[in-house]
Enzyme design. Structure first.
Site, mmCIF file in Angstrom:
data_model
loop_
_atom_site.group_PDB
_atom_site.id
_atom_site.type_symbol
_atom_site.label_atom_id
_atom_site.label_comp_id
_atom_site.label_asym_id
_atom_site.label_seq_id
_atom_site.Cartn_x
_atom_site.Cartn_y
_atom_site.Cartn_z
ATOM 1 N N ASP A 195 -45.261 -27.757 50.565
ATOM 2 C CA ASP A 195 -45.276 -29.042 51.260
ATOM 3 C C ASP A 195 -44.434 -28.907 52.522
ATOM 4 O OD1 ASP A 195 -45.616 -31.646 51.978
ATOM 5 O OD2 ASP A 195 -44.758 -32.514 50.158
ATOM 6 N N ILE A 196 -45.088 -28.440 53.590
ATOM 7 C CA ILE A 196 -44.370 -28.115 54.827
ATOM 8 C C ILE A 196 -44.718 -29.063 55.976
ATOM 9 C CG2 ILE A 196 -44.192 -25.701 54.151
ATOM 10 C CD1 ILE A 196 -46.421 -25.098 56.220
ATOM 11 N N LYS A 197 -45.867 -29.743 55.878
ATOM 12 C CA LYS A 197 -46.310 -30.735 56.877
ATOM 13 C C LYS A 197 -46.176 -30.225 58.309
ATOM 14 C CE LYS A 197 -45.424 -34.796 53.992
ATOM 15 N NZ LYS A 197 -44.802 -34.165 52.812
ATOM 16 N N ARG A 198 -46.636 -29.026 58.544
ATOM 17 C CA ARG A 198 -46.581 -28.458 59.881
ATOM 18 C C ARG A 198 -47.762 -28.943 60.718
ATOM 19 N NH1 ARG A 198 -42.043 -27.494 58.144
ATOM 20 N NH2 ARG A 198 -41.068 -25.429 58.118
#
Length: 311
Positions: A103-106
């Site tokens: 879950d990095i939401k890049r």
């Protein structure tokens, strides 16, 4: 990887992902104290506590659920030591047979987005050597910059047979400030959902696309609309439990055969030992509390899955 994930969901009859978001207050005192004795009350001490805590949780739930979702910010806040703990967690989960959703939401453009994609899903070349820096199986992506920001991830997914989950309608209360705004008479989240479906057509697995979507459990009516717009998109559903989403609102996220969605719970499972419902396990049996919470969640979701599914 999307085919492996959907197959594993069916095998376990558990459309559930456990969020590994280990804030220090969630970690029992004895785990923190042991880590601090060895490393001091330092960033390294915090990272050591996180690693031990995660191992116990993963050992407890790895045969019940198909996937885990470590939230990178919970590790990054502890600097380099925390990022090392993130990598150790990813590796340990994969060793245990779990699929890892980073879950990095890049989300960026051009070479920057490509670098993010290689770091988390792909490989980098260093001289004559090739490395997979973090090695997750999926990651979350912010689509705000449009195709320029997402396409590099899709390219890496095709090469590596991995996947992404694109933010479409998030579970937080203020998500509507932008996501619900009308554009040509329709809310923005619908336009994003249609784009996710179109991106997905270029990268298909056997049943579902490598390009998944994030749609919060707190907005079931919107989830129903997005399910229709994205029939071949696996939906990652955050917001169950602690954020207010309930199993009774989850049925619209699934297709008629009971596939198509995977529901996340983080602190409701990893910090179950702190809840009154699981207090009998006590602080030292926090892994057993997490296992029971995961089993309870699976049963709760099976209860509301569409009748066409094999419960």
């Amino acid at each position: 990887m999307i085919d492996r994930l959907t197959k594993r969901i069916k095998e376990l009859k558990a459309p559930v992902v456990v969020g590994l978001d280990p804030m220090l207050p969630y970690i029992p005192a004895q785990v923190r104290e042991t880590a601090f004795r060895e490393h001091g009350e330092t960033l390294k001490g915090a990272a050591a506590a996180i690693e031990e805590f995660n191992r116990t949780i993963v050992d407890a739930i790895c045969d019940l659920v198909p996937a885990v979702k470590p939230q990178i910010a919970m590790y990054e806040q502890f600097g380099l030591a925390g990022m090392a703990a993130y990598k150790q967690t990813v590796d340990y989960c994969r060793d245990k047979g779990l699929i890892v959703i980073g879950d990095i939401k890049r989300g960026d453009i051009g070479s920057t987005s490509s670098a993010y994609a290689r770091a988390h899903l792909g490989h980098v070349q260093v001289g004559q050597n090739t490395f997979a820096p973090f090695g997750e199986d999926f990651c979350t992506v912010n689509p705000y910059l449009g195709t320029d920001g997402v396409q590099p991830f899709i390219d890496v997914c095709k090469a590596e047979k991995k996947g992404i989950f694109v933010l479409v309608k998030t579970s937080n209360p203020s998500s509507g400030e932008f996501q619900d705004r009308l554009i040509d008479g329709r809310p923005l989240y619908e336009w994003v959902g249609e784009k996710v479906a179109a991106w997905g057509e270029t990268a298909m697995g056997e049943e579902y696309s490598y390009v998944g979507a994030v749609v919060g459990a707190t907005y079931p009516k919107m989830g129903e609309i997005l399910r229709r717009l994205m029939p071949r998109t696996l939906i990652l559903v955050p917001g169950y439990g602690a954020q207010g989403g309930t199993a009774d609102g989850l049925a619209p996220y699934f297709n008629e055969d009971g596939s198509g969605a995977i529901v996340n719970s983080s602190r409701g499972i990893i910090a179950a030992w702190k809840e009154e419902k699981y207090a009998a396990f006590g602080e030292r049996r926090y892994g057993e509390a997490a296992r029971q919470a995961a089993a309870d969640m699976i049963a709760d979701i099976r209860r509301v899955m569409p009748s066409g599914s094999d419960r």
